[in-house]
Design an enzyme around this catalytic site. Structure first.
Site, PDB file in Angstrom:
ATOM      1  N   GLY A  77       5.335  26.139   3.959  1.00 40.70           N
ATOM      2  CA  GLY A  77       5.119  25.082   2.641  1.00 40.70           C
ATOM      3  C   GLY A  77       3.414  25.429   2.730  1.00 40.70           C
ATOM      4  O   GLY A  77       3.324  24.615   3.403  1.00 40.70           O
ATOM      5  N   VAL A  84      11.135  30.228   6.306  1.00 41.78           N
ATOM      6  CA  VAL A  84      11.915  30.253   7.940  1.00 41.78           C
ATOM      7  C   VAL A  84      13.524  30.591   7.301  1.00 41.78           C
ATOM      8  O   VAL A  84      14.016  30.515   6.277  1.00 41.78           O
ATOM      9  CB  VAL A  84      11.576  28.993   8.731  1.00 41.78           C
ATOM     10  CG1 VAL A  84      10.137  28.887   9.208  1.00 41.78           C
ATOM     11  CG2 VAL A  84      11.817  27.935   8.000  1.00 41.78           C
ATOM     12  N   ARG A 140       8.664  16.760  -1.677  1.00 41.06           N
ATOM     13  CA  ARG A 140       9.286  15.228  -1.564  1.00 41.06           C
ATOM     14  C   ARG A 140      10.313  14.782  -2.063  1.00 41.06           C
ATOM     15  O   ARG A 140      10.632  15.275  -3.821  1.00 41.06           O
ATOM     16  CB  ARG A 140       8.084  14.136  -1.527  1.00 41.06           C
ATOM     17  CG  ARG A 140       7.086  14.670  -0.686  1.00 41.06           C
ATOM     18  CD  ARG A 140       5.293  13.183  -0.924  1.00 41.06           C
ATOM     19  NE  ARG A 140       6.481  11.639  -0.674  1.00 41.06           N
ATOM     20  CZ  ARG A 140       6.368  11.169   0.707  1.00 41.06           C
ATOM     21  NH1 ARG A 140       5.405  12.215   1.764  1.00 41.06           N
ATOM     22  NH2 ARG A 140       6.404  10.161   1.279  1.00 41.06           N
ATOM     23  N   HIS A 197     -30.819  18.192 -10.380  1.00 41.52           N
ATOM     24  CA  HIS A 197     -31.121  20.049  -9.644  1.00 41.52           C
ATOM     25  C   HIS A 197     -32.213  19.581  -8.607  1.00 41.52           C
ATOM     26  O   HIS A 197     -33.186  18.419  -8.403  1.00 41.52           O
ATOM     27  CB  HIS A 197     -31.740  20.636 -10.617  1.00 41.52           C
ATOM     28  CG  HIS A 197     -32.129  22.119  -9.687  1.00 41.52           C
ATOM     29  ND1 HIS A 197     -31.230  23.247  -9.272  1.00 41.52           N
ATOM     30  CD2 HIS A 197     -33.503  22.078  -9.087  1.00 41.52           C
ATOM     31  CE1 HIS A 197     -31.921  24.121  -8.496  1.00 41.52           C
ATOM     32  NE2 HIS A 197     -33.396  23.410  -8.636  1.00 41.52           N
ATOM     33  N   LYS A 241      -6.548  11.475   4.927  1.00 45.74           N
ATOM     34  CA  LYS A 241      -8.124  12.313   4.519  1.00 45.74           C
ATOM     35  C   LYS A 241      -9.268  11.155   5.778  1.00 45.74           C
ATOM     36  O   LYS A 241     -10.386  11.715   6.066  1.00 45.74           O
ATOM     37  CB  LYS A 241      -8.487  11.111   3.380  1.00 45.74           C
ATOM     38  CG  LYS A 241      -8.619  11.950   2.144  1.00 45.74           C
ATOM     39  CD  LYS A 241      -6.851  12.220   1.532  1.00 45.74           C
ATOM     40  CE  LYS A 241      -6.539  13.360   2.026  1.00 45.74           C
ATOM     41  NZ  LYS A 241      -4.895  13.420   1.505  1.00 45.74           N
ATOM     42  N   GLY A 249      15.102  -5.073  -2.219  1.00 42.75           N
ATOM     43  CA  GLY A 249      15.354  -5.315  -3.331  1.00 42.75           C
ATOM     44  C   GLY A 249      16.360  -4.499  -3.397  1.00 42.75           C
ATOM     45  O   GLY A 249      15.988  -3.281  -3.470  1.00 42.75           O
ATOM     46  N   GLY A 259       0.804  -1.474  -0.253  1.00 43.11           N
ATOM     47  CA  GLY A 259      -0.063   0.188  -0.185  1.00 43.11           C
ATOM     48  C   GLY A 259       0.702   1.337  -0.092  1.00 43.11           C
ATOM     49  O   GLY A 259       0.169   2.232  -0.449  1.00 43.11           O
ATOM     50  N   GLY A 307       2.263  24.249  -0.129  1.00 44.62           N
ATOM     51  CA  GLY A 307       1.416  22.774  -0.658  1.00 44.62           C
ATOM     52  C   GLY A 307       0.461  22.079  -0.485  1.00 44.62           C
ATOM     53  O   GLY A 307      -0.545  22.749   0.483  1.00 44.62           O
TER      54      GLY A 307
HETATM   55  P1  NAD Z   1       4.639  20.937  -2.670  1.00 42.18           P
HETATM   56  O1  NAD Z   1       5.558  20.392  -3.643  1.00 42.18           O
HETATM   57  O2  NAD Z   1       3.109  20.268  -2.998  1.00 42.18           O
HETATM   58  O3  NAD Z   1       4.719  22.268  -1.712  1.00 42.18           O
HETATM   59  C1  NAD Z   1       5.611  22.447  -1.225  1.00 42.18           C
HETATM   60  C2  NAD Z   1       5.333  23.935  -1.336  1.00 42.18           C
HETATM   61  O4  NAD Z   1       6.115  23.823   0.651  1.00 42.18           O
HETATM   62  C3  NAD Z   1       4.910  24.784  -2.162  1.00 42.18           C
HETATM   63  O5  NAD Z   1       4.830  25.882  -2.431  1.00 42.18           O
HETATM   64  C4  NAD Z   1       6.901  25.598  -2.312  1.00 42.18           C
HETATM   65  O6  NAD Z   1       6.627  26.802  -2.521  1.00 42.18           O
HETATM   66  C5  NAD Z   1       6.777  25.446  -0.591  1.00 42.18           C
HETATM   67  N1  NAD Z   1       8.750  25.237  -0.347  1.00 42.18           N
HETATM   68  C6  NAD Z   1       9.093  24.965  -0.402  1.00 42.18           C
HETATM   69  N2  NAD Z   1      10.361  25.486   0.236  1.00 42.18           N
HETATM   70  C7  NAD Z   1      10.610  25.990   0.681  1.00 42.18           C
HETATM   71  C8  NAD Z   1      10.723  27.008   1.891  1.00 42.18           C
HETATM   72  N3  NAD Z   1      11.856  27.402   2.219  1.00 42.18           N
HETATM   73  N4  NAD Z   1       9.899  27.417   3.003  1.00 42.18           N
HETATM   74  C9  NAD Z   1       8.716  28.262   3.046  1.00 42.18           C
HETATM   75  N5  NAD Z   1       7.659  27.754   1.827  1.00 42.18           N
HETATM   76  C10 NAD Z   1       8.561  26.531   1.040  1.00 42.18           C
HETATM   77  O7  NAD Z   1       5.129  19.900  -1.688  1.00 42.18           O
HETATM   78  P2  NAD Z   1       3.826  19.115  -1.127  1.00 42.18           P
HETATM   79  O8  NAD Z   1       2.745  20.089  -0.151  1.00 42.18           O
HETATM   80  O9  NAD Z   1       4.968  18.881   0.656  1.00 42.18           O
HETATM   81  O10 NAD Z   1       4.161  17.116  -0.865  1.00 42.18           O
HETATM   82  C11 NAD Z   1       4.597  16.711  -1.436  1.00 42.18           C
HETATM   83  C12 NAD Z   1       3.983  15.769  -3.030  1.00 42.18           C
HETATM   84  O11 NAD Z   1       3.068  14.638  -2.182  1.00 42.18           O
HETATM   85  C13 NAD Z   1       3.710  16.641  -3.680  1.00 42.18           C
HETATM   86  O12 NAD Z   1       4.206  16.132  -5.408  1.00 42.18           O
HETATM   87  C14 NAD Z   1       2.314  16.699  -3.750  1.00 42.18           C
HETATM   88  O13 NAD Z   1       1.589  16.834  -4.942  1.00 42.18           O
HETATM   89  C15 NAD Z   1       1.927  15.395  -3.131  1.00 42.18           C
HETATM   90  N6  NAD Z   1       0.899  15.269  -2.056  1.00 42.18           N
HETATM   91  C16 NAD Z   1      -0.375  14.952  -2.677  1.00 42.18           C
HETATM   92  C17 NAD Z   1      -1.727  15.668  -2.225  1.00 42.18           C
HETATM   93  C18 NAD Z   1      -2.902  15.558  -2.909  1.00 42.18           C
HETATM   94  O14 NAD Z   1      -3.331  15.726  -4.079  1.00 42.18           O
HETATM   95  N7  NAD Z   1      -4.103  15.630  -2.127  1.00 42.18           N
HETATM   96  C19 NAD Z   1      -1.851  15.187  -0.704  1.00 42.18           C
HETATM   97  C20 NAD Z   1      -0.558  14.983   0.125  1.00 42.18           C
HETATM   98  C21 NAD Z   1       1.060  15.033  -0.887  1.00 42.18           C
END
Ligand code: NAD
Length: 478
Positions: free
Chosen positions: A189, A246, A285, A457, A53, A117, A41, A191
């Protein structure tokens, strides 16, 4: 040492790419092996998509009972969050899904080799594509399948000056194991991961600050989405600092928390010092490509990820790659889709590269965000004759009934060809609604067709119809 040569395909890693690819290969009659050192998984099931989730579901219920309940005439006394029960529910969901995979594997006669592996060949001792597995008991197995798919996944990146200690400074891996919700958190971050944890911890009572280096949250998404998300986060009391980072030298661990110095990315200024119980580092990542014997096997990397060709083949014969190791988008559903393409190719059923534009993105905080295809800025940068239609959920009956009226659907289309180029949603059930957008892009729908498809609707899906009409200024409820 045991040697096995009968497999058609071996997956190195049993995450979404490995386990889905294995099941699909078995359905097509291939003999399949999976090497996994941890649990079937992968990150998605054990440290990512599924457990987060599950916790977000707890958070959504907690919010609904307190906020939507009384408004709809349902009140509950003594509502409280029980962290232990939430973790139990999360664990049960994970276990049930893991047992599901195990059951499917057994039925499909997929062999799982437990251990780490490593590619052994080509050498005088092992042909190209030979994989050695060092089992838990120390016993070695050498497998020589016809093809190998490297699907070893990724791990959280860290920042210098903020080494995870599992308690005060954490990545998403450790955040999942915290027994209690921190009273305060700084999330580095903004993201997908940062946004989901900010939403979760805020719902459960934490004071949260998100520090994002780019100018908007979710900087890969349409700018309008990032702005609306920041607006809604601020309304919920989440502090959002964009264009900020930071200071690697400004971190100080205290007995009861961490102090970090936040400074603007551009320009001068010392910034300010924030104190929090926990700092979550969510800055992307990194692929797991070390100690696999890639270099000796002739597998070339590009920007740190495994380089792949038209059929996701690596630069070494009979070695393929799928999932996070091949680079962004690092998403479970993309990993699964790529793995199936590899198997289609190996089984002589075509295959070929997926168009990454057809891969939906989904972020499951509150509000939900989901998108597929081009942002408005990307479409303009391509020189498209861009037309945009936006429709707010406040004009949708079902959203009003459910009391979730913030957010919108934005459709980016080409005015002359009428092609749908991108669909962007922020608001209720965005992550489910985006399936329509993914289908529209796959089927090369005209924006007119998206506006013509009749939706029940009242449903939230009417927002897609209205946004499609809005491209020509014809939205009804605007
Ligand atoms: P990400 O790359 O999506 O976001 C990282 C964020 O951190 C970016 O917006 C970047 O600008 C910011 N950042 C980087 N260095 C920084 C710093 N020093 N100071 C401040 N901001 C900084 O990565 P993530 O959110 O860690 O997710 C990792 C991966 O896992 C991604 O590829 C993501 O698509 C995937 N993921 C997806 C989901 C989802 O789709 N629901 C959920 C979790 C993870």
């Amino acid at each position: 040492m045991t040697e096995r040569e009968e497999f058609d395909v071996l997956f190195l890693g049993g995450g979404p790419a490995g386990y889905v690819g294995a099941l699909y290969a078995a359905k097509l009659g291939l003999r399949v092996a999976v090497v996994e050192r941890d649990r079937l998984g992968g990150t998605c099931l054990h440290r990512g998509c599924i457990p987060t989730k599950a916790l977000l579901q707890t958070a959504a219920l907690y919010r609904a009972i307190r906020e939507a309940g009384p408004r709809a005439g349902v009140t509950a006394d003594g509502v409280r969050f029980d962290a232990a029960a939430a973790h139990r529910a999360k664990g049960e969901a994970v276990l049930r899904l893991e047992q599901g995979i195990q059951h499917l594997f057994k039925r499909a006669r997929i062999e799982v080799f437990r251990g780490t592996g490593r590619l052994l060949g080509p050498s005088i001792f092992a042909p190209a594509g030979a994989v050695g597995v060092r089992g838990e008991g120390g016993e070695d197995v050498v497998l020589t399948p016809k093809a190998v798919v490297i699907a070893t996944g990724s791990r959280p990146k860290t920042l210098p000056g903020l080494p995870p200690d599992g308690r005060r400074i954490v990545t998403s891996d450790e955040a999942l194991t915290l027994e209690e919700v921190p009273r305060s958190a700084v999330i580095v971050g903004g993201g997908a991961i940062g946004v989901e944890w900010a939403s979760l911890w805020r719902d459960l009572g934490a004071a949260v600050t998100v520090v994002e280096a780019a100018e908007t949250l979710l900087p890969g998404e349409d700018a309008a989405i990032g702005r609306e998300l920041a607006r809604q986060f601020k309304k919920r009391g989440i502090r959002v600092l964009t264009g900020a980072t930071v200071d690697v030298d400004g971190t100080e661990s205290l007995p009861d928390g961490v102090r970090v110095r936040v400074r603007p990315v551009h320009g001068a200024g010392d910034g300010n010092v924030l104190a929090a119980d926990v700092v979550l580092v969510a800055v992307g990542r990194a692929p797991n490509v070390e100690d696999l014997g890639l270099e000796a096997a002739g597998v070339r990397l590009e920007n740190g990820f495994i380089a792949t060709g038209p059929h996701y083949e690596t630069t070494a014969p009979s070695l393929y790659a799928a999932g996070d190791v091949i680079g962004p988008p690092m998403l479970a559903h993309y990993a699964q889709a790529v793995a199936r393409r590899v198997i289609d190719h190996l089984a002589g059923r075509g295959g070929g590269r997926l168009d990454p534009r057809l891969v939906p993105r989904a972020v499951y905080g509150f509000p939900e965000v989901a998108a597929v295809g081009l942002t408005e800025a990307a479409a303009r940068a391509e020189g498209r004759d861009v037309a945009v239609g936006t429709f707010p959920f406040r004009g949708i009956g079902k959203a009003v009934i459910e009391g979730e009226v913030d957010g919108f659907v934005k459709i980016v289309a080409d005015r002359s060809t009428r092609d749908v180029l991108g669909v962007h949603i922020i608001g209720p059930r965005a992550t489910e609604l985006i399936g329509e957008g993914a289908l529209a892009l796959l089927m090369e729908a005209a924006v007119d067709e998206l506006g013509e498809a009749i939706r029940p609707h009242p449903t939230l899906s009417e927002a897609l119809l209205e946004a499609a009409l809005a491209v020509d200024g014809l939205a009804i409820h605007a």
